[in-house]
Scaffold this active site. Structure first.
Site, PDB file in Angstrom:
ATOM      1  N   HIS A 166      -5.485 -12.881 -11.671  1.00  0.00           N
ATOM      2  CA  HIS A 166      -4.468 -12.917 -12.725  1.00  0.00           C
ATOM      3  C   HIS A 166      -3.091 -12.688 -12.105  1.00  0.00           C
ATOM      4  O   HIS A 166      -2.940 -11.832 -11.243  1.00  0.00           O
ATOM      5  CB  HIS A 166      -4.769 -11.812 -13.752  1.00  0.00           C
ATOM      6  CG  HIS A 166      -3.896 -11.852 -14.951  1.00  0.00           C
ATOM      7  ND1 HIS A 166      -2.615 -11.363 -14.950  1.00  0.00           N
ATOM      8  CD2 HIS A 166      -4.115 -12.352 -16.182  1.00  0.00           C
ATOM      9  CE1 HIS A 166      -2.094 -11.560 -16.152  1.00  0.00           C
ATOM     10  NE2 HIS A 166      -2.981 -12.154 -16.915  1.00  0.00           N
ATOM     11  N   CYS A 200      -2.091 -17.951 -16.041  1.00  0.00           N
ATOM     12  CA  CYS A 200      -1.538 -17.272 -17.222  1.00  0.00           C
ATOM     13  C   CYS A 200      -0.094 -17.723 -17.440  1.00  0.00           C
ATOM     14  O   CYS A 200       0.808 -17.329 -16.693  1.00  0.00           O
ATOM     15  CB  CYS A 200      -1.614 -15.756 -17.032  1.00  0.00           C
ATOM     16  SG  CYS A 200      -0.830 -14.841 -18.375  1.00  0.00           S
ATOM     17  N   HIS A 255      -4.984 -18.160 -19.532  1.00  0.00           N
ATOM     18  CA  HIS A 255      -4.392 -17.357 -20.615  1.00  0.00           C
ATOM     19  C   HIS A 255      -3.209 -18.163 -21.114  1.00  0.00           C
ATOM     20  O   HIS A 255      -2.284 -18.432 -20.336  1.00  0.00           O
ATOM     21  CB  HIS A 255      -3.829 -16.043 -20.071  1.00  0.00           C
ATOM     22  CG  HIS A 255      -4.854 -15.025 -19.706  1.00  0.00           C
ATOM     23  ND1 HIS A 255      -4.515 -13.787 -19.210  1.00  0.00           N
ATOM     24  CD2 HIS A 255      -6.199 -15.038 -19.788  1.00  0.00           C
ATOM     25  CE1 HIS A 255      -5.608 -13.091 -18.986  1.00  0.00           C
ATOM     26  NE2 HIS A 255      -6.646 -13.822 -19.314  1.00  0.00           N
ATOM     27  N   ASP A 297      -3.629 -16.038 -25.600  1.00  0.00           N
ATOM     28  CA  ASP A 297      -3.351 -14.700 -25.073  1.00  0.00           C
ATOM     29  C   ASP A 297      -2.324 -14.015 -25.978  1.00  0.00           C
ATOM     30  O   ASP A 297      -1.353 -14.634 -26.401  1.00  0.00           O
ATOM     31  CB  ASP A 297      -2.791 -14.861 -23.651  1.00  0.00           C
ATOM     32  CG  ASP A 297      -2.782 -13.564 -22.877  1.00  0.00           C
ATOM     33  OD1 ASP A 297      -3.460 -12.607 -23.292  1.00  0.00           O
ATOM     34  OD2 ASP A 297      -2.086 -13.505 -21.843  1.00  0.00           O
ATOM     35  N   HIS A 298      -2.532 -12.780 -26.235  1.00  0.00           N
ATOM     36  CA  HIS A 298      -1.648 -11.960 -27.082  1.00  0.00           C
ATOM     37  C   HIS A 298      -1.381 -12.694 -28.408  1.00  0.00           C
ATOM     38  O   HIS A 298      -1.934 -13.743 -28.677  1.00  0.00           O
ATOM     39  CB  HIS A 298      -0.328 -11.630 -26.395  1.00  0.00           C
ATOM     40  CG  HIS A 298      -0.531 -10.881 -25.102  1.00  0.00           C
ATOM     41  ND1 HIS A 298       0.494 -10.361 -24.374  1.00  0.00           N
ATOM     42  CD2 HIS A 298      -1.651 -10.575 -24.410  1.00  0.00           C
ATOM     43  CE1 HIS A 298       0.025  -9.776 -23.294  1.00  0.00           C
ATOM     44  NE2 HIS A 298      -1.282  -9.897 -23.297  1.00  0.00           N
ATOM     45  N   TYR A 304      -3.025  -7.556 -29.046  1.00  0.00           N
ATOM     46  CA  TYR A 304      -4.254  -8.286 -29.359  1.00  0.00           C
ATOM     47  C   TYR A 304      -4.666  -8.216 -30.833  1.00  0.00           C
ATOM     48  O   TYR A 304      -5.829  -7.984 -31.141  1.00  0.00           O
ATOM     49  CB  TYR A 304      -5.394  -7.773 -28.476  1.00  0.00           C
ATOM     50  CG  TYR A 304      -5.216  -8.198 -27.040  1.00  0.00           C
ATOM     51  CD1 TYR A 304      -5.740  -9.403 -26.577  1.00  0.00           C
ATOM     52  CD2 TYR A 304      -4.496  -7.415 -26.136  1.00  0.00           C
ATOM     53  CE1 TYR A 304      -5.565  -9.809 -25.263  1.00  0.00           C
ATOM     54  CE2 TYR A 304      -4.308  -7.819 -24.819  1.00  0.00           C
ATOM     55  CZ  TYR A 304      -4.853  -9.016 -24.394  1.00  0.00           C
ATOM     56  OH  TYR A 304      -4.674  -9.428 -23.102  1.00  0.00           O
TER      57      TYR A 304
HETATM   58  C1  DNO Z   1      -2.830  -8.245 -20.574  1.00  0.00           C
HETATM   59  C2  DNO Z   1      -3.761  -8.789 -19.619  1.00  0.00           C
HETATM   60  C3  DNO Z   1      -4.046  -7.916 -18.413  1.00  0.00           C
HETATM   61  C4  DNO Z   1      -5.068  -8.630 -17.570  1.00  0.00           C
HETATM   62  C5  DNO Z   1      -5.394  -8.018 -16.268  1.00  0.00           C
HETATM   63  C6  DNO Z   1      -6.244  -8.972 -15.483  1.00  0.00           C
HETATM   64  O1  DNO Z   1      -2.718  -8.678 -21.651  1.00  0.00           O
HETATM   65  O2  DNO Z   1      -3.396 -10.074 -19.274  1.00  0.00           O
HETATM   66  O3  DNO Z   1      -4.604  -6.710 -18.831  1.00  0.00           O
HETATM   67  O4  DNO Z   1      -6.263  -8.650 -18.272  1.00  0.00           O
HETATM   68  O5  DNO Z   1      -4.254  -7.720 -15.575  1.00  0.00           O
HETATM   69  O6  DNO Z   1      -6.917  -8.308 -14.464  1.00  0.00           O
END
Ligand code: DNO
Length: 395
Positions: free
Chosen positions: A239, A277, A304, A354-355, A371
């Site tokens: 990530h 991401c 993501h 994501d989010h 989340y």
């Molecule tokens: C936050 C996430 C991070 C991610 C870690 C991956 O929203 O993108 O917590 O899960 O950094 O290891």
């Protein structure tokens, strides 16, 4: 592409039955209850898998396809005395995951702090709230609350002056709040919650570790773990740093295309992959997101998808609705879909929205920061719409 959803486990406010209603089919989860560094057992992974994959009558099925994350302890990143034992424990966790047939593992290599924000509920013009990273508030924390020695070197005179004014205007409650947000490890973080003294100690332990050293440590880690992953058919996905730049004077080495290229060159194993991401990489104006997707397409096993908007000089940003902000999501999805087509039906990319903004009923509920159900579902629905329009409806 496969529609993923991050689920924080049986205690989380969003349940597996809720996830089914969003249309997501692939669960992204971790054994969040296991202390960082302790090896996972196959029994523990299987228990969690059976919670996810035992489908009530007449309901659609879910499959646990991504572990996000197996945390990497600081000793590994620093190459401290316990690094070897910690890597062995990490491989044992990986083997437990592999034994259960879960094909993708996400991890990151950010020292001391994982993803970082200064505000959790920044009110957007729609009335929904978003997460935000305010560079000057961050500087106020670094300079005047954490009082990091040498912090002054990392900020311009103008930054320091604005940070001082912000800090002097902060109430005790605001100081406590920003301290909590930055030090308590946001949901899903792979780093420990910290007190201010523990934070200072961790920083001291990193003295002498620059970007070149940290990169070497990551390469050593990958050399140790990729043979185990490759032998068991598991793909590892790194990530990116969030935000993709140095914080607290610490090096960060997964922020740009060149960072990833260096890792793929050093460890060419196909198990060495990327968690692409857009929200993290997109904070940097010099990261061309579709170009990154094109360049590393064959190494992207997990994505993501979200958007951020840079403010002012770009060091401050907030999280936008998924199709707004600084990312061209249609162009990104075109690249990912093209890669999926090259793969055929095999190992298509798992993505998750994501989010998400905190909106509607979630404004009155306890939510997992970043989340909430509704904002994420809005994002997923929008992304699904693009995929349909591209002629690639997700599974
Ligand atoms: C936050 C996430 C991070 C991610 C870690 C991956 O929203 O993108 O917590 O899960 O950094 O290891």
């Amino acid at each position: 592409m496969r529609q993923g959803w991050r689920w924080f486990g049986p205690e989380a406010p969003v349940t597996l039955d809720d996830v089914r209603q969003t249309g997501a089919t692939n669960i992204v989860s971790s054994l969040h209850q296991v202390p960082i560094g302790r090896a996972w057992t196959e029994k523990e992974v299987r228990e969690r898998q059976s919670l996810i994959e035992t489908t009530p009558a007449d309901r659609s099925s879910l499959v646990w396809s991504v572990v996000e994350s197996i945390p990497i302890p600081d000793a590994v990143k620093r190459r401290g005395g316990e690094a070897k034992a910690e890597i062995e424990a990490w491989i044992a966790s990986l083997e437990a995951v592999a034994a259960c047939g879960i094909p993708i593992v996400c991890y990151n290599f950010m020292p001391v702090v994982d993803w970082t924000r200064t505000e959790l509920d920044y009110v957007t013009p729609t009335g929904a709230t978003a997460m935000r990273f305010d560079h000057e508030r961050f500087a106020a924390f670094d300079l005047f609350i954490l009082e990091r020695p040498d912090a002054a070197r990392d900020y311009s005179d103008a930054d320091r002056e604005r940070a001082r004014i912000i800090f002097e205007a902060m109430s005790e409650d605001e100081i406590a709040e920003i301290t909590r947000i930055i030090t308590s490890a946001l949901p899903g973080s792979t780093t420990e919650p910290l007190t201010i003294p523990a934070f200072r100690e961790k920083l001291v332990a990193y003295s002498g570790i620059d970007a070149a050293k940290l990169r070497r440590h990551l390469i050593e880690f990958l050399e140790a773990v990729t043979p185990a992953a490759e032998a068991r058919g598991v793909k590892l996905t790194l990530h990116p740093d969030d935000p993709p730049r140095s914080l607290f004077g610490l090096p960060r080495i997964a922020s740009t295309a060149d960072d990833y290229a260096a890792l793929f060159d050093a460890v060419p194993s196909k198990a060495n992959g990327m968690c692409y991401c857009t929200g993290s990489l997109g904070v940097r104006a010099d990261n061309d997101l579709p170009a990154i997707a094109r360049r590393f397409a064959s190494r992207i096993y997990f994505a993501h998808l979200r958007a951020t908007t840079r403010e002012g000089d770009g060091r401050t940003f907030h999280e936008s609705a998924h199709l707004e902000g600084d990312v061209d999501m249609v162009a990104v999805l075109r690249e990912l879909v093209a890669e999926d087509r090259r793969r055929g039906d095999q190992d298509t990319i798992v993505f998750r929205s994501d989010h998400g903004h905190r909106m509607l009923d979630d404004l009155d509920k306890t939510v997992t920061p970043g989340y909430p159900a509704i904002g994420r579902m809005r994002g997923l629905a929008e992304l699904r719409g693009i995929l349909h329009a591209l002629g690639a409806p997700p599974s």
